[in-house]
Design a protein around this motif. Structure first.
Motif, PDB file in Angstrom:
ATOM      1  N   THR A 255      81.186  28.148  47.719  1.00  0.00           N
ATOM      2  CA  THR A 255      82.101  27.569  46.658  1.00  0.00           C
ATOM      3  C   THR A 255      81.701  26.312  46.232  1.00  0.00           C
ATOM      4  O   THR A 255      80.825  25.590  46.709  1.00  0.00           O
ATOM      5  CB  THR A 255      83.300  27.604  47.270  1.00  0.00           C
ATOM      6  N   THR A 256      82.324  25.782  44.960  1.00  0.00           N
ATOM      7  CA  THR A 256      81.926  24.530  44.405  1.00  0.00           C
ATOM      8  C   THR A 256      82.383  23.580  45.447  1.00  0.00           C
ATOM      9  O   THR A 256      81.401  22.528  45.498  1.00  0.00           O
ATOM     10  CB  THR A 256      82.830  24.463  43.245  1.00  0.00           C
ATOM     11  N   ILE A 257      83.367  23.455  46.162  1.00  0.00           N
ATOM     12  CA  ILE A 257      83.503  22.523  46.832  1.00  0.00           C
ATOM     13  C   ILE A 257      82.797  22.387  48.042  1.00  0.00           C
ATOM     14  O   ILE A 257      82.367  21.468  48.638  1.00  0.00           O
ATOM     15  CB  ILE A 257      85.209  22.564  47.500  1.00  0.00           C
ATOM     16  N   GLU A 258      82.231  23.570  48.624  1.00  0.00           N
ATOM     17  CA  GLU A 258      81.246  23.564  49.690  1.00  0.00           C
ATOM     18  C   GLU A 258      79.901  23.055  49.420  1.00  0.00           C
ATOM     19  O   GLU A 258      79.306  22.130  49.837  1.00  0.00           O
ATOM     20  CB  GLU A 258      80.874  25.032  50.151  1.00  0.00           C
ATOM     21  N   LYS A 259      79.567  23.286  47.921  1.00  0.00           N
ATOM     22  CA  LYS A 259      78.463  22.466  47.355  1.00  0.00           C
ATOM     23  C   LYS A 259      78.477  21.001  47.277  1.00  0.00           C
ATOM     24  O   LYS A 259      77.676  20.434  47.682  1.00  0.00           O
ATOM     25  CB  LYS A 259      78.236  23.196  45.986  1.00  0.00           C
TER      26      LYS A 259
ATOM     27  N   GLU B  11      97.233  12.945  41.725  1.00  0.00           N
ATOM     28  CA  GLU B  11      96.613  13.372  40.115  1.00  0.00           C
ATOM     29  C   GLU B  11      95.096  13.614  40.260  1.00  0.00           C
ATOM     30  O   GLU B  11      94.642  14.343  39.584  1.00  0.00           O
ATOM     31  CB  GLU B  11      96.852  12.000  39.228  1.00  0.00           C
ATOM     32  N   ASP B  12      94.517  13.130  41.476  1.00  0.00           N
ATOM     33  CA  ASP B  12      93.108  13.372  41.385  1.00  0.00           C
ATOM     34  C   ASP B  12      92.712  14.708  41.929  1.00  0.00           C
ATOM     35  O   ASP B  12      93.048  15.146  43.019  1.00  0.00           O
ATOM     36  CB  ASP B  12      92.672  12.403  42.376  1.00  0.00           C
ATOM     37  N   THR B  13      91.977  15.681  41.144  1.00  0.00           N
ATOM     38  CA  THR B  13      92.060  16.996  41.258  1.00  0.00           C
ATOM     39  C   THR B  13      91.022  17.196  42.577  1.00  0.00           C
ATOM     40  O   THR B  13      91.266  18.061  43.484  1.00  0.00           O
ATOM     41  CB  THR B  13      91.267  17.629  40.151  1.00  0.00           C
ATOM     42  N   TRP B  14      90.005  16.249  42.578  1.00  0.00           N
ATOM     43  CA  TRP B  14      88.937  16.386  43.710  1.00  0.00           C
ATOM     44  C   TRP B  14      89.649  15.897  45.055  1.00  0.00           C
ATOM     45  O   TRP B  14      89.261  16.608  46.031  1.00  0.00           O
ATOM     46  CB  TRP B  14      87.910  15.832  43.285  1.00  0.00           C
ATOM     47  N   LEU B  15      90.576  15.257  45.070  1.00  0.00           N
ATOM     48  CA  LEU B  15      91.268  14.533  46.209  1.00  0.00           C
ATOM     49  C   LEU B  15      92.060  15.908  46.776  1.00  0.00           C
ATOM     50  O   LEU B  15      92.235  16.044  47.788  1.00  0.00           O
ATOM     51  CB  LEU B  15      91.986  13.460  45.971  1.00  0.00           C
ATOM     52  N   ARG B  16      92.773  16.739  45.779  1.00  0.00           N
ATOM     53  CA  ARG B  16      93.606  17.682  45.939  1.00  0.00           C
ATOM     54  C   ARG B  16      92.558  18.818  46.788  1.00  0.00           C
ATOM     55  O   ARG B  16      93.052  19.382  47.573  1.00  0.00           O
ATOM     56  CB  ARG B  16      94.349  18.272  44.850  1.00  0.00           C
ATOM     57  N   ALA B  17      91.499  19.009  46.055  1.00  0.00           N
ATOM     58  CA  ALA B  17      90.683  20.086  46.714  1.00  0.00           C
ATOM     59  C   ALA B  17      90.121  19.825  47.995  1.00  0.00           C
ATOM     60  O   ALA B  17      90.052  20.560  48.916  1.00  0.00           O
ATOM     61  CB  ALA B  17      89.312  20.164  45.660  1.00  0.00           C
ATOM     62  N   ALA B  18      89.774  18.603  48.218  1.00  0.00           N
ATOM     63  CA  ALA B  18      89.607  17.991  49.485  1.00  0.00           C
ATOM     64  C   ALA B  18      90.664  18.336  50.458  1.00  0.00           C
ATOM     65  O   ALA B  18      90.350  18.310  51.463  1.00  0.00           O
ATOM     66  CB  ALA B  18      88.936  16.419  49.533  1.00  0.00           C
ATOM     67  N   ALA B  19      91.980  17.962  50.181  1.00  0.00           N
ATOM     68  CA  ALA B  19      93.009  18.039  50.917  1.00  0.00           C
ATOM     69  C   ALA B  19      93.162  19.595  51.365  1.00  0.00           C
ATOM     70  O   ALA B  19      93.262  20.128  52.581  1.00  0.00           O
ATOM     71  CB  ALA B  19      94.365  17.655  50.396  1.00  0.00           C
TER      72      ALA B  19
ATOM     73  N   LYS C  71      91.481  26.485  42.600  1.00  0.00           N
ATOM     74  CA  LYS C  71      91.673  27.774  42.826  1.00  0.00           C
ATOM     75  C   LYS C  71      90.586  28.438  43.862  1.00  0.00           C
ATOM     76  O   LYS C  71      91.037  28.915  45.050  1.00  0.00           O
ATOM     77  CB  LYS C  71      91.463  28.645  41.607  1.00  0.00           C
ATOM     78  N   GLU C  72      89.308  28.242  43.430  1.00  0.00           N
ATOM     79  CA  GLU C  72      88.334  28.615  44.588  1.00  0.00           C
ATOM     80  C   GLU C  72      88.523  28.315  46.028  1.00  0.00           C
ATOM     81  O   GLU C  72      88.470  28.811  46.821  1.00  0.00           O
ATOM     82  CB  GLU C  72      87.163  28.131  43.987  1.00  0.00           C
ATOM     83  N   ALA C  73      88.946  26.780  46.048  1.00  0.00           N
ATOM     84  CA  ALA C  73      89.054  26.413  47.556  1.00  0.00           C
ATOM     85  C   ALA C  73      90.232  26.944  48.045  1.00  0.00           C
ATOM     86  O   ALA C  73      90.157  27.423  49.394  1.00  0.00           O
ATOM     87  CB  ALA C  73      89.279  24.602  47.506  1.00  0.00           C
ATOM     88  N   ALA C  74      91.526  27.408  47.564  1.00  0.00           N
ATOM     89  CA  ALA C  74      92.622  27.793  47.965  1.00  0.00           C
ATOM     90  C   ALA C  74      91.932  29.291  48.295  1.00  0.00           C
ATOM     91  O   ALA C  74      92.739  29.745  49.490  1.00  0.00           O
ATOM     92  CB  ALA C  74      93.847  27.771  46.865  1.00  0.00           C
TER      93      ALA C  74
END
Lengths: 140, 462
Positions: A7-11, B416-424, B452-455
């Motif tokens: 996934t993108t986050i894994e990359k 607000e930070d999308t990437w921080l949310r994705a990391a969480a 979405k992908e991370a979830a």
């Protein structure tokens, strides 16, 4: 650690651990991740040949690669290590021949795509400069 | 020779024109052209005959410069000589004739020039590219009621990047207010970003209000919003400064980063008003609070040592550390707008040092420098205490009694930070925290592909 289809986050997690992107923000890593292509290489498969133009950077997620100069083994590249970093920046011909030792799972980053991204975002250029300057100071 | 000509244009010697006159016969067309340009700026009736001769030069650029020079010297008397060049097949020569007629011609001559101009600007074929570029240059040199419309069309629609660039540069010179929104959109394109930035800076005060509206609008593309602080900083007026100060309340940290860089640059040129100073102080306190919250989250999620080597670290930990570092950077930049910039520069250099003693000196220096609310609310960001003591202190500053990993993750999931949310989200998957299943399900229908992908991956793990 990583599945075959990342996934993108894994990359992003993976790219975050690669030296050349050490100073890139996650936002920038997300953009770089979007440019990468996952490749699977069989044991013994040629990755690139000495003297060829450096058109792509390979980031090894798993597996090992052998570097050879004039047919003689020089070193091994393992997990989380990049293959052909500088060639991506200056399109210099490959200094070594690289071959997969065992099954290699890697991210391939096309040099021209990367240059396009650099031309769009000065912050990524600064992040790459920081790594190169650090290497210069350390005499690497 | 060209360098000498460039210097000569800046000299005020009576002997210079005599020397340059000889260069009108130089074998290099570049030198002949540059010498002609010299006379366009310093009219000298004695050399009209020689310049008229150069209208028949075999190099088109020399012919174009000869038309400019003749118009500069003879004004309206040059019109009968230059009018035939409206039909010249070369676009540069044609442009020179159009500009001359528009600047010095009567109504009839101007109408003829406009007709030739329209022919160039409306030729949308590939062959017409050169003509459209020259038409854009005409619009940069002269004013006319129809030019803003043509420039807008070229900036928005032309398929040729060189034409768009010329049109943007022309807009920057003429400063038509109706083109500001077109220029803003061009900040997004890599091929035209530089010219659009330059043009908007050229607009100066006229563009500030629209730049401010776009900076604050979530409907504006983020790449454009990220570029706006730099433009406002270069405009450097009081209104531009006020727009930047107002932007300090924006949620997007990257935009705030760019705003603080622009404010720091501007502070060297303009003194801050009392109101501006208050806004800076309030922004620093907000940044400090965000820092304390992230630091507390880091402590409860990953333990007390914030300086572990990066290798093997989790993404969320890396991101929290980066976010804290960025907040500190913004605070230092803001401090340099209200405290002596040299002192803050010294502190910044000390804090970046690998030598612990030098870092300690920097903190001590800052401790003596800051005062009032800033010392109380912001200085702890630079405090080098570690572990539970630091955590406790930050909770006090945040007026929170208790903070645990669950609260920290919930905080981050709503930031607000999308990437921080994705990391969480990812961290929840790594820790297999089933109690967050409902929160993760909420992200499955999210518009942002990364969230979405991370979830989707994490929901299968919890």
């Amino acid at each position: 650690m990583f599945q075959n289809k990342l996934t993108t986050i894994e990359k992003v997690i993976f790219l975050n651990s690669v030296d050349i992107f050490a100073h890139a923000t996650v936002d920038q890593l997300g953009q770089i991740a979007g440019l990468t292509e996952e490749v699977q290489l069989e044991p013994g498969q040629l990755i690139f040949r000495e003297g060829e133009p450096g058109e792509a950077l390979y980031l090894l997620i798993s597996g090992r690669a052998l570097l050879q100069k004039n047919g003689e083994p020089v070193s091994e590249i393992g997990e989380r290590e990049p293959l052909g970093t500088l060639g991506v920046l200056d399109f210099h011909p490959r200094f070594y021949t690289a071959t997969a030792i065992d099954h290699v799972h890697a991210l391939k980053l096309n040099a021209r795509d990367f240059h396009d991204l650099l031309s769009l975002d000065i912050e990524i250029v600064k992040a790459v400069f920081k790594v190169l300057c650090r290497r210069l100071r350390e005499g690497r | 020779v060209l360098f000498g000509l460039e210097l000569a244009e800046k000299l005020d010697s009576k002997a210079v024109p005599h020397v340059i006159r000889n260069l009108l016969r130089h074998p290099s067309p570049a030198v002949r052209g540059r010498a002609l340009r010299f006379f366009a700026h310093r009219p000298d009736a004695a050399i009209v005959h020689e310049i008229t001769g150069l209208l028949k030069d075999n190099n088109h650029l020399v012919r174009a410069e000869a038309i400019h020079a003749l118009c500069g010297i003879m004004k309206k008397d040059a019109i009968p000589i230059t009018r035939p060049y409206l039909e010249d097949p070369d676009a540069e020569v044609k442009r020179a004739a159009i500009v001359g007629l528009l600047q010095y011609g009567n109504t009839g001559a101007r109408d003829l020039a406009l007709a030739a101009f329209r022919q160039m600007v409306n030729d949308r074929s590939c062959k017409g590219e050169r003509g459209r570029m020259e038409a854009a240059r005409v619009m940069g040199e002269c004013d006319n009621s129809e030019f803003a419309r043509h420039l807008g069309r070229l900036i928005r629609e032309d398929s040729s990047v060189p034409v768009v660039r010329e049109a943007i540069l022309a807009a920057g010179k003429r400063k038509y207010p109706e083109l500001i929104s077109d220029l803003l959109l061009r900040l997004r394109c890599k091929n035209t970003k530089r010219e659009a930035r330059w043009a908007l800076m050229g607009y100066g005060e006229i563009a500030v209000e629209e730049l401010k509206i776009s900076l604050f609008s979530s409907a504006t593309v983020r790449d454009i919003r990220l570029d706006i602080p730099r433009v406002l900083g270069k405009i450097g007026s009081k209104a531009a400064g006020d727009a930047l100060l107002a932007g300090l309340t924006l949620q997007d940290e990257s935009i705030r980063d760019n705003i603080t860089v622009a404010l720091e640059e501007m502070a060297h040129r303009f003194p801050l008003s009392e109101k501006g100073r208050q806004r800076i102080e309030s922004a620093m306190i907000s940044e400090a609070k965000a820092y304390y919250r992230r630091s507390a989250a880091l402590f409860v999620l990953f333990g007390h040592d914030e300086r572990l080597p990066a290798e093997g670290a989790r993404l969320l930990r890396e991101m929290l550390l980066r976010s804290m570092e960025d907040a500190r950077g913004r605070i230092l930049r803001l401090l340099s707008t209200i405290y002596p910039a040299g002192d803050i520069q010294l502190v910044r250099a000390s804090l970046q040092s690998e030598d612990a003693a030098r870092r300690g000196y920097g903190i001590e220096f800052l401790d003596h420098l800051l005062f009032g609310n800033i010392k109380r609310d912001v200085f702890p960001v630079f405090d080098d205490s570690h572990g539970p003591r630091r955590f406790k202190k930050f909770l006090e500053l945040l007026t929170i009694d208790r903070y645990d990993p669950e609260a920290a993750l919930r905080d981050i999931l709503t930031c607000e930070d999308t990437w921080l949310r994705a990391a969480a989200i990812w961290e929840i998957g790594v820790r297999r925290l089933r109690k967050f299943r409902g929160d993760i399900q909420g992200f499955l229908n999210c518009d942002h592909p990364v969230l979405k992908e991370a979830a989707e991956v994490v929901i299968t793990r919890i």
